[in-house]
Motif scaffolding. Structure first.
Motif, PDB file in Angstrom:
ATOM      1  N   ILE A  95       0.869  -1.326  -0.181  1.00 21.41           N
ATOM      2  CA  ILE A  95       0.151  -0.273  -0.023  1.00 21.41           C
ATOM      3  C   ILE A  95       0.782   1.236  -0.168  1.00 21.41           C
ATOM      4  O   ILE A  95       1.942   1.082   0.955  1.00 21.41           O
ATOM      5  CB  ILE A  95      -0.967   0.040   1.525  1.00 21.41           C
ATOM      6  CG1 ILE A  95      -2.280  -1.578   1.379  1.00 21.41           C
ATOM      7  CG2 ILE A  95      -1.205   0.944   1.092  1.00 21.41           C
ATOM      8  CD1 ILE A  95      -2.603  -0.863   2.767  1.00 21.41           C
ATOM      9  N   TYR A  97       0.038   4.579  -0.156  1.00 22.93           N
ATOM     10  CA  TYR A  97      -0.976   5.721   1.059  1.00 22.93           C
ATOM     11  C   TYR A  97      -2.970   5.233   0.477  1.00 22.93           C
ATOM     12  O   TYR A  97      -2.890   4.272  -0.249  1.00 22.93           O
ATOM     13  CB  TYR A  97      -0.742   6.731  -0.082  1.00 22.93           C
ATOM     14  CG  TYR A  97      -1.086   7.416  -1.251  1.00 22.93           C
ATOM     15  CD1 TYR A  97      -1.906   7.930  -1.943  1.00 22.93           C
ATOM     16  CD2 TYR A  97       0.126   7.055  -2.498  1.00 22.93           C
ATOM     17  CE1 TYR A  97      -2.841   7.545  -3.114  1.00 22.93           C
ATOM     18  CE2 TYR A  97      -0.628   7.446  -3.991  1.00 22.93           C
ATOM     19  CZ  TYR A  97      -1.947   7.682  -4.064  1.00 22.93           C
ATOM     20  OH  TYR A  97      -2.053   7.594  -4.910  1.00 22.93           O
ATOM     21  N   TYR A  98      -3.277   5.871   1.398  1.00 23.02           N
ATOM     22  CA  TYR A  98      -5.106   6.258   1.182  1.00 23.02           C
ATOM     23  C   TYR A  98      -5.528   7.599   0.641  1.00 23.02           C
ATOM     24  O   TYR A  98      -4.905   8.774   1.311  1.00 23.02           O
ATOM     25  CB  TYR A  98      -5.368   6.005   2.991  1.00 23.02           C
ATOM     26  CG  TYR A  98      -4.505   4.682   2.936  1.00 23.02           C
ATOM     27  CD1 TYR A  98      -5.187   3.829   2.961  1.00 23.02           C
ATOM     28  CD2 TYR A  98      -3.253   4.274   3.783  1.00 23.02           C
ATOM     29  CE1 TYR A  98      -5.070   2.684   4.188  1.00 23.02           C
ATOM     30  CE2 TYR A  98      -3.028   3.534   4.202  1.00 23.02           C
ATOM     31  CZ  TYR A  98      -3.714   2.073   4.491  1.00 23.02           C
ATOM     32  OH  TYR A  98      -3.595   0.954   4.612  1.00 23.02           O
ATOM     33  N   ARG A  99      -6.582   7.335   0.028  1.00 26.97           N
ATOM     34  CA  ARG A  99      -7.238   8.733  -0.723  1.00 26.97           C
ATOM     35  C   ARG A  99      -8.156   8.628   0.340  1.00 26.97           C
ATOM     36  O   ARG A  99      -9.174   7.463   0.450  1.00 26.97           O
ATOM     37  CB  ARG A  99      -6.918   8.383  -1.956  1.00 26.97           C
ATOM     38  CG  ARG A  99      -7.797   7.025  -2.913  1.00 26.97           C
ATOM     39  CD  ARG A  99      -8.001   7.225  -3.761  1.00 26.97           C
ATOM     40  NE  ARG A  99      -8.871   6.668  -4.911  1.00 26.97           N
ATOM     41  CZ  ARG A  99      -9.830   5.961  -4.877  1.00 26.97           C
ATOM     42  NH1 ARG A  99     -10.445   7.265  -4.767  1.00 26.97           N
ATOM     43  NH2 ARG A  99     -10.651   4.972  -5.326  1.00 26.97           N
ATOM     44  N   THR A 107      -5.064  12.710   1.018  1.00 26.45           N
ATOM     45  CA  THR A 107      -4.088  11.732   1.340  1.00 26.45           C
ATOM     46  C   THR A 107      -3.712  11.206   2.469  1.00 26.45           C
ATOM     47  O   THR A 107      -3.535  12.223   3.505  1.00 26.45           O
ATOM     48  CB  THR A 107      -3.071  11.463  -0.305  1.00 26.45           C
ATOM     49  OG1 THR A 107      -2.034  11.879  -0.142  1.00 26.45           O
ATOM     50  CG2 THR A 107      -3.310  11.259  -1.087  1.00 26.45           C
ATOM     51  N   PRO A 111      -3.825   4.137   7.915  1.00 28.03           N
ATOM     52  CA  PRO A 111      -5.408   4.245   7.128  1.00 28.03           C
ATOM     53  C   PRO A 111      -5.536   5.751   8.567  1.00 28.03           C
ATOM     54  O   PRO A 111      -4.907   6.173   9.025  1.00 28.03           O
ATOM     55  CB  PRO A 111      -5.155   2.838   8.216  1.00 28.03           C
ATOM     56  CG  PRO A 111      -4.009   2.268   7.947  1.00 28.03           C
ATOM     57  CD  PRO A 111      -3.233   2.542   7.941  1.00 28.03           C
ATOM     58  N   ASP A 119     -13.745   5.078   5.512  1.00 31.91           N
ATOM     59  CA  ASP A 119     -12.901   4.574   5.646  1.00 31.91           C
ATOM     60  C   ASP A 119     -11.758   5.312   4.743  1.00 31.91           C
ATOM     61  O   ASP A 119     -12.526   5.087   3.449  1.00 31.91           O
ATOM     62  CB  ASP A 119     -11.776   3.388   5.796  1.00 31.91           C
ATOM     63  CG  ASP A 119     -12.741   2.361   7.025  1.00 31.91           C
ATOM     64  OD1 ASP A 119     -12.250   3.512   8.749  1.00 31.91           O
ATOM     65  OD2 ASP A 119     -13.099   1.601   6.981  1.00 31.91           O
ATOM     66  N   TYR A 120     -10.532   5.580   4.665  1.00 34.37           N
ATOM     67  CA  TYR A 120      -9.984   6.173   2.850  1.00 34.37           C
ATOM     68  C   TYR A 120      -9.657   4.959   2.412  1.00 34.37           C
ATOM     69  O   TYR A 120      -9.643   3.628   2.972  1.00 34.37           O
ATOM     70  CB  TYR A 120      -8.280   7.308   4.087  1.00 34.37           C
ATOM     71  CG  TYR A 120      -8.507   8.049   3.800  1.00 34.37           C
ATOM     72  CD1 TYR A 120      -8.244   9.082   3.336  1.00 34.37           C
ATOM     73  CD2 TYR A 120     -10.028   8.725   4.430  1.00 34.37           C
ATOM     74  CE1 TYR A 120      -8.134  10.576   3.541  1.00 34.37           C
ATOM     75  CE2 TYR A 120      -9.741  10.147   4.952  1.00 34.37           C
ATOM     76  CZ  TYR A 120      -9.010  11.353   4.398  1.00 34.37           C
ATOM     77  OH  TYR A 120      -8.942  12.867   4.516  1.00 34.37           O
ATOM     78  N   ILE A 121      -9.204   5.229   1.169  1.00 36.53           N
ATOM     79  CA  ILE A 121      -9.331   4.283   0.108  1.00 36.53           C
ATOM     80  C   ILE A 121      -7.892   3.607   0.182  1.00 36.53           C
ATOM     81  O   ILE A 121      -6.958   4.584  -0.161  1.00 36.53           O
ATOM     82  CB  ILE A 121      -9.969   4.294  -1.294  1.00 36.53           C
ATOM     83  CG1 ILE A 121     -11.818   4.596  -0.865  1.00 36.53           C
ATOM     84  CG2 ILE A 121     -10.118   3.272  -2.332  1.00 36.53           C
ATOM     85  CD1 ILE A 121     -12.465   4.411  -1.787  1.00 36.53           C
ATOM     86  N   PRO A 122      -7.761   2.559   0.409  1.00 37.34           N
ATOM     87  CA  PRO A 122      -5.678   1.791  -0.058  1.00 37.34           C
ATOM     88  C   PRO A 122      -5.626   3.055  -1.252  1.00 37.34           C
ATOM     89  O   PRO A 122      -6.501   2.040  -2.391  1.00 37.34           O
ATOM     90  CB  PRO A 122      -5.703   1.189   0.670  1.00 37.34           C
ATOM     91  CG  PRO A 122      -7.047   0.103   0.708  1.00 37.34           C
ATOM     92  CD  PRO A 122      -7.761   0.963   0.743  1.00 37.34           C
ATOM     93  N   TYR A 124      -2.847   0.932  -3.836  1.00 39.09           N
ATOM     94  CA  TYR A 124      -1.590  -0.224  -4.162  1.00 39.09           C
ATOM     95  C   TYR A 124      -0.838   0.189  -4.957  1.00 39.09           C
ATOM     96  O   TYR A 124      -1.053   0.498  -6.120  1.00 39.09           O
ATOM     97  CB  TYR A 124      -2.051  -1.780  -3.994  1.00 39.09           C
ATOM     98  CG  TYR A 124      -3.163  -2.105  -3.119  1.00 39.09           C
ATOM     99  CD1 TYR A 124      -2.486  -2.504  -2.130  1.00 39.09           C
ATOM    100  CD2 TYR A 124      -4.100  -1.535  -3.196  1.00 39.09           C
ATOM    101  CE1 TYR A 124      -2.951  -2.856  -1.191  1.00 39.09           C
ATOM    102  CE2 TYR A 124      -5.269  -2.015  -2.131  1.00 39.09           C
ATOM    103  CZ  TYR A 124      -4.819  -2.546  -1.168  1.00 39.09           C
ATOM    104  OH  TYR A 124      -5.449  -2.765   0.215  1.00 39.09           O
TER     105      TYR A 124
END
Length: 466
Positions: A95, A97-99, A107, A111, A119-122, A124
């Motif tokens: 992963i 980052y998370y968006r 971003t 998590p 929840d933020y979306i990972p 990949y």
């Protein structure tokens, strides 16, 4: 002691249950296989869609066969209906980052939840390729209605529509006028709008100039001195011709050796009388038009082409003309002349089309509508107009690379027509392009590029801190 009694009772109960289960089944192993198969079929997810067996970007929501009779391959829906790629599981990738789940430019390296608790979306490795491609899962492709079709060679039929009117063919109009002072003795029963034939009598004329020239000619050809000298007779006859005396009248004078009191004037061509000015007893001066006759078996259609369409119009292109008086009837022809002038008020140029009018259905000044086929005669590489993403300064299409991956590609466009557009550069024949839901994929690509930029900026800022 008590334990042994309980174990024995349990064994007896299991034995009785087994005897009861297999009492009505002569093949216990077959029954087991049937039970397992039924359970497997119940647990198997229903097909999400069906894909071409060769892996081409051709899909169907229902079972289908190829042209050679092979069945399309059923693609099952993911058990959790997630949007994860089918080739590589995200658990095997790192992963990055998370968006933000709402698409906001935010971003996080860890998590996180947004203010609404989502929840933020990972994101990949591999999800943010540098080539700008976008990967979608089969579930999302099915839900968003993505459709693709290959670029093919087609003849693009581009029509230019323009209004016009029917005009007389200038080469088929004649007038009957006097070349010397004359008097109209009698007018035939011919009026405006009458159809006449060549040689049909129109009126009787008395002219002193004609009578004088006729007497001189007869004297020349009947005199014993000049009768056999051709130049003398030729000059006198030419004077009658110059006065426009009809040839049949001259031939009759040569035969009868007499000068008629009145000369009969006849129609010079087949056609329709457009104008009659001759009146019995009137005095006609030289140049006065007494009859105007036009042959309308062939007419002109003059149409006004918009200035923006002039570059697509050329002499010889096929044209279909429709008269508003005859709905459903077509008059086929080709462009014969493009007038070298543009009307400064209407910004249009005039085009002339020659039309056969054997049944005289087309009349002067009648309104018509013309359709000019400006398409190239040879087929060209083209795609559906809906496949093109046009920003004004850039035109692009989305290439379906298969396995849910889509790649944007810049193209150069040509002619438009029949719902298709010519591709002059950027594609090859057979390339699969997205024709529907391409704006959604483009938005996904732009969002991914923006998020990648924010993530890289955040990583650089973190690395720059002391």
């Amino acid at each position: 002691m008590t334990r042994n009694i309980l174990l024995g009772a349990a064994a007896a109960i299991l034995a009785a249950a087994g005897a009861t289960l297999f009492a009505g089944s002569p093949h216990p192993h077959a029954t087991n296989r049937a039970i397992v198969s039924a359970a497997t079929a119940a647990d198997a997810p229903a097909p999400l869609y069906y894909q071409d067996p060769d892996g081409k970007p051709l899909y169907s929501p229902t079972p289908k066969k190829t042209e050679d009779g092979r069945d399309y391959v059923a693609v099952p829906a993911p058990t959790d209906m997630s949007d994860q790629p089918a080739i590589q599981t995200k658990s095997d990738r790192r992963i990055r980052y998370y968006r933000n789940p709402m698409g906001l430019p935010d971003t996080s390296p860890v998590p996180k939840k947004d203010p609404m608790g989502m929840d933020y979306i990972p994101v990949y490795d591999g999800d943010d390729r540098d080539d700008g491609s976008v990967r979608l899962s089969p579930g999302r492709i099915q839900r968003t209605g993505v459709r693709s079709e290959p670029a093919e060679l087609r003849r693009i039929r581009t029509l230019v529509r323009a209004p016009g009117t029917i005009q007389l063919d200038e080469r088929r109009v004649s007038v009957v006028a006097m070349r010397a002072e004359s008097f109209v003795q009698k007018v035939a029963d011919v009026t405006t709008g009458s159809r006449v034939t060549k040689g049909q009598p129109l009126m009787d004329i008395y002219s002193s100039a004609v009578s004088s020239a006729a007497a001189e000619y007869l004297a020349t050809i009947t005199s014993k001195t000049t009768a056999g000298i051709e130049p003398y007779g030729r000059g006198s006859r030419q004077r009658l011709v110059n006065l426009d005396v009809p040839n049949p009248v001259i031939a009759e004078m040569e035969k009868s050796h007499s000068v008629p009191t009145t000369i009969q004037w006849s129609s010079p061509r087949d056609g329709i009388v457009l104008q009659r000015n001759a009146i019995e007893g009137m005095r006609a001066q030289p140049g006065d038009v007494l009859f105007r006759i036009a042959d309308i078996s062939q007419v002109w259609s003059t149409v006004d082409i918009a200035e923006r369409d002039l570059g697509h119009v050329a002499v010889g292109q096929p044209v279909t003309v429709r008269a508003r008086s005859y709905p459903g009837r077509n008059f086929e022809s080709r462009i014969s002349v493009i007038y070298p002038q543009v009307n400064k008020d209407t910004r249009t140029a005039r085009v002339r089309i020659e039309l056969a009018n054997a049944d005289l259905a087309l009349l002067p000044d009648m309104y018509v509508d013309a359709e000019i086929d400006t398409g190239a005669p040879a087929p060209v590489l083209s795609v559906a107009e809906s496949a093109v993403l046009d920003t004004g300064s850039r035109q692009a299409v989305l290439i379906d690379k298969g396995q849910g991956r889509f790649e944007p590609r810049d193209v150069k466009l040509g002619r438009h027509g029949d719902g298709y557009v010519e591709i002059r550069d950027g594609l090859a024949e057979g390339d699969a392009v997205v024709t529907s839901a391409n704006f959604l994929i483009d938005a996904e690509s732009n969002l991914k590029a923006a998020l990648k930029g924010f993530a890289e900026a955040g990583e650089n800022a973190t690395g720059a801190r002391p």
